[in-house]
Design a protein around this motif. Structure first.
Motif, PDB file in Angstrom:
ATOM      1  N   ALA A 294       0.386  -6.761 -40.891  1.00  0.00           N
ATOM      2  CA  ALA A 294      -0.619  -5.718 -40.671  1.00  0.00           C
ATOM      3  C   ALA A 294      -0.106  -4.437 -41.323  1.00  0.00           C
ATOM      4  N   PHE A 295      -0.936  -3.837 -42.131  1.00  0.00           N
ATOM      5  CA  PHE A 295      -0.586  -2.605 -42.835  1.00  0.00           C
ATOM      6  C   PHE A 295      -1.231  -1.457 -42.056  1.00  0.00           C
ATOM      7  N   THR A 296      -0.407  -0.741 -41.310  1.00  0.00           N
ATOM      8  CA  THR A 296      -0.898   0.153 -40.264  1.00  0.00           C
ATOM      9  C   THR A 296      -0.818   1.627 -40.624  1.00  0.00           C
ATOM     10  N   GLY A 297      -0.282   1.963 -41.812  1.00  0.00           N
ATOM     11  CA  GLY A 297      -0.220   3.358 -42.212  1.00  0.00           C
ATOM     12  C   GLY A 297       0.509   4.204 -41.198  1.00  0.00           C
ATOM     13  N   ASP A 298      -0.168   5.238 -40.687  1.00  0.00           N
ATOM     14  CA  ASP A 298       0.437   6.129 -39.704  1.00  0.00           C
ATOM     15  C   ASP A 298      -0.216   5.980 -38.336  1.00  0.00           C
ATOM     16  N   SER A 299      -0.679   4.769 -38.013  1.00  0.00           N
ATOM     17  CA  SER A 299      -1.171   4.500 -36.659  1.00  0.00           C
ATOM     18  C   SER A 299       0.013   3.950 -35.854  1.00  0.00           C
ATOM     19  N   LEU A 300       0.139   2.651 -35.728  1.00  0.00           N
ATOM     20  CA  LEU A 300       1.348   2.069 -35.147  1.00  0.00           C
ATOM     21  C   LEU A 300       2.455   2.116 -36.179  1.00  0.00           C
ATOM     22  N   MET A 301       3.601   2.717 -35.787  1.00  0.00           N
ATOM     23  CA  MET A 301       4.737   2.840 -36.692  1.00  0.00           C
ATOM     24  C   MET A 301       5.956   2.210 -36.039  1.00  0.00           C
TER      25      MET A 301
ATOM     26  N   PRO B  81       9.226  -3.327 -42.903  1.00  0.00           N
ATOM     27  CA  PRO B  81       8.399  -3.559 -41.719  1.00  0.00           C
ATOM     28  C   PRO B  81       9.206  -3.997 -40.502  1.00  0.00           C
ATOM     29  N   SER B  82       8.544  -3.981 -39.365  1.00  0.00           N
ATOM     30  CA  SER B  82       9.136  -4.405 -38.103  1.00  0.00           C
ATOM     31  C   SER B  82       8.235  -5.455 -37.469  1.00  0.00           C
ATOM     32  N   LEU B  83       8.803  -6.240 -36.570  1.00  0.00           N
ATOM     33  CA  LEU B  83       8.018  -7.247 -35.869  1.00  0.00           C
ATOM     34  C   LEU B  83       7.244  -6.614 -34.717  1.00  0.00           C
ATOM     35  N   LEU B  84       5.998  -7.021 -34.551  1.00  0.00           N
ATOM     36  CA  LEU B  84       5.219  -6.527 -33.424  1.00  0.00           C
ATOM     37  C   LEU B  84       5.907  -6.839 -32.108  1.00  0.00           C
ATOM     38  N   SER B  85       6.537  -7.989 -32.002  1.00  0.00           N
ATOM     39  CA  SER B  85       7.236  -8.326 -30.753  1.00  0.00           C
ATOM     40  C   SER B  85       8.337  -7.321 -30.438  1.00  0.00           C
ATOM     41  N   ASP B  86       9.039  -6.830 -31.453  1.00  0.00           N
ATOM     42  CA  ASP B  86      10.045  -5.791 -31.226  1.00  0.00           C
ATOM     43  C   ASP B  86       9.392  -4.490 -30.771  1.00  0.00           C
ATOM     44  N   GLU B  87       8.253  -4.155 -31.366  1.00  0.00           N
ATOM     45  CA  GLU B  87       7.549  -2.939 -30.941  1.00  0.00           C
ATOM     46  C   GLU B  87       7.113  -3.052 -29.481  1.00  0.00           C
TER      47      GLU B  87
ATOM     48  N   THR C 102       3.639 -10.827 -36.021  1.00  0.00           N
ATOM     49  CA  THR C 102       3.062 -10.028 -37.093  1.00  0.00           C
ATOM     50  C   THR C 102       4.051  -8.972 -37.569  1.00  0.00           C
ATOM     51  N   LEU C 103       4.188  -8.839 -38.878  1.00  0.00           N
ATOM     52  CA  LEU C 103       4.984  -7.760 -39.454  1.00  0.00           C
ATOM     53  C   LEU C 103       4.139  -6.488 -39.474  1.00  0.00           C
ATOM     54  N   ILE C 104       4.672  -5.427 -38.878  1.00  0.00           N
ATOM     55  CA  ILE C 104       3.994  -4.135 -38.855  1.00  0.00           C
ATOM     56  C   ILE C 104       4.521  -3.311 -40.031  1.00  0.00           C
ATOM     57  N   CYS C 105       3.692  -3.179 -41.041  1.00  0.00           N
ATOM     58  CA  CYS C 105       4.058  -2.489 -42.281  1.00  0.00           C
ATOM     59  C   CYS C 105       3.521  -1.065 -42.197  1.00  0.00           C
TER      60      CYS C 105
END
Length: 254
Positions: A128-135, A209-215, A164-167
């Motif tokens: 997921a390419f989230t820009g400056d929403s979820l970081m 990126p980071s893993l959503l599970s880590d977030e 999901t990779l949070i990009c």
């Protein structure tokens, strides 16, 4: 198969390339500046096909004109924000999807940082390419939206698959972790992530990126609904959005 490449830009921005090996198509997500992106494309022998924009801030769009001039790439962005984005070849509406090289790209509504902010979820890439929403370890400042909007946006993103990779758009992870530890100093997953992030940065590596599970385990902005977080803030009876609002206010002053 889709290849994902993270490109450091400016002082602390990231852009991303998504490349389909079968068709040779390449998409760029956000364009802070042209040179690092052009260098990466040349190094890999890829030709830029598309540019997807998450929001209108200059550090996400300033490279668009030069990249379009040099590659002819088509530009995608939010219909609601087209008046303040570079000229769009395809206007996008949240809740819809489009095709990239035979792969579905879902357009997600994630206002808060800005009103017209969108994110792109590509199931085939588990990204997921989230820009400056979820970081990574945070969320964007609320320049235009309300806290309730950002909380809803983060809840929407948190429902994606945990792998999901949070990009996201910036290297803010270290500072975000320092703040998170003021909220949950006894969170073992958070302290472990701090150590991993410090090691990565010491080696000059990106933490995005980071893993959503880590977030979900460590990012305080995704954890405002938890009773332990509410207790730490002495907000046991507050609703989730109120707790998020307090966390965002504390981060703004951190």
């Amino acid at each position: 198969m889709l290849d994902l490449v993270t490109i450091p830009c400016l002082s602390d921005n990231y852009a991303f390339l998504l490349h389909d090996e079968k068709t040779g198509k390449t998409a760029l997500i956000d364009a802070p500046e042209p040179l690092p992106i052009e260098d990466e494309l040349e190094k890999r022998g890829w030709t830029l096909s598309e540019i997807w924009l998450t929001h209108h801030h200059w550090d996400h769009i300033d490279g668009v004109a030069d990249l379009v001039a040099s590659t002819g790439a088509r530009v995608f962005g939010a219909e609601a924000d087209k008046h303040r984005l570079p000229p769009l070849d395809q206007s996008l509406t949240p809740g819809t999807s489009f095709d990239f090289a035979g792969h579905t790209v879902e357009v997600l509504d994630v206002p808060g940082h800005t009103i017209g902010h969108i994110a792109f979820y590509v199931p085939a890439a588990k990204a997921a390419f989230t820009g400056d929403s979820l970081m990574a370890m945070g969320c964007g400042r609320l320049f235009e939206g309300r806290p309730e909007q950002m909380w809803d946006s983060l809840q929407r993103l948190s429902k994606l698959p945990p792998d999901t990779l949070i990009c996201s758009g910036h290297e803010y992870t270290g500072g975000n972790i320092s703040f998170a530890l003021t909220i949950e100093p006894q969170n073992d997953a958070l302290r472990d992530r701090r150590d991993r992030v410090e090691a990565a940065r010491a080696d000059g590596l990106p933490t995005v990126p980071s893993l959503l599970s880590d977030e979900q385990e460590t990012n305080p902005f995704l954890r405002a609904h938890l009773s332990s977080v509410k207790a730490a803030l002495h907000m046991e009876t507050a609703d989730d959005a109120e707790v998020f609002t307090e966390i965002r206010a504390q981060k703004d002053d951190f």
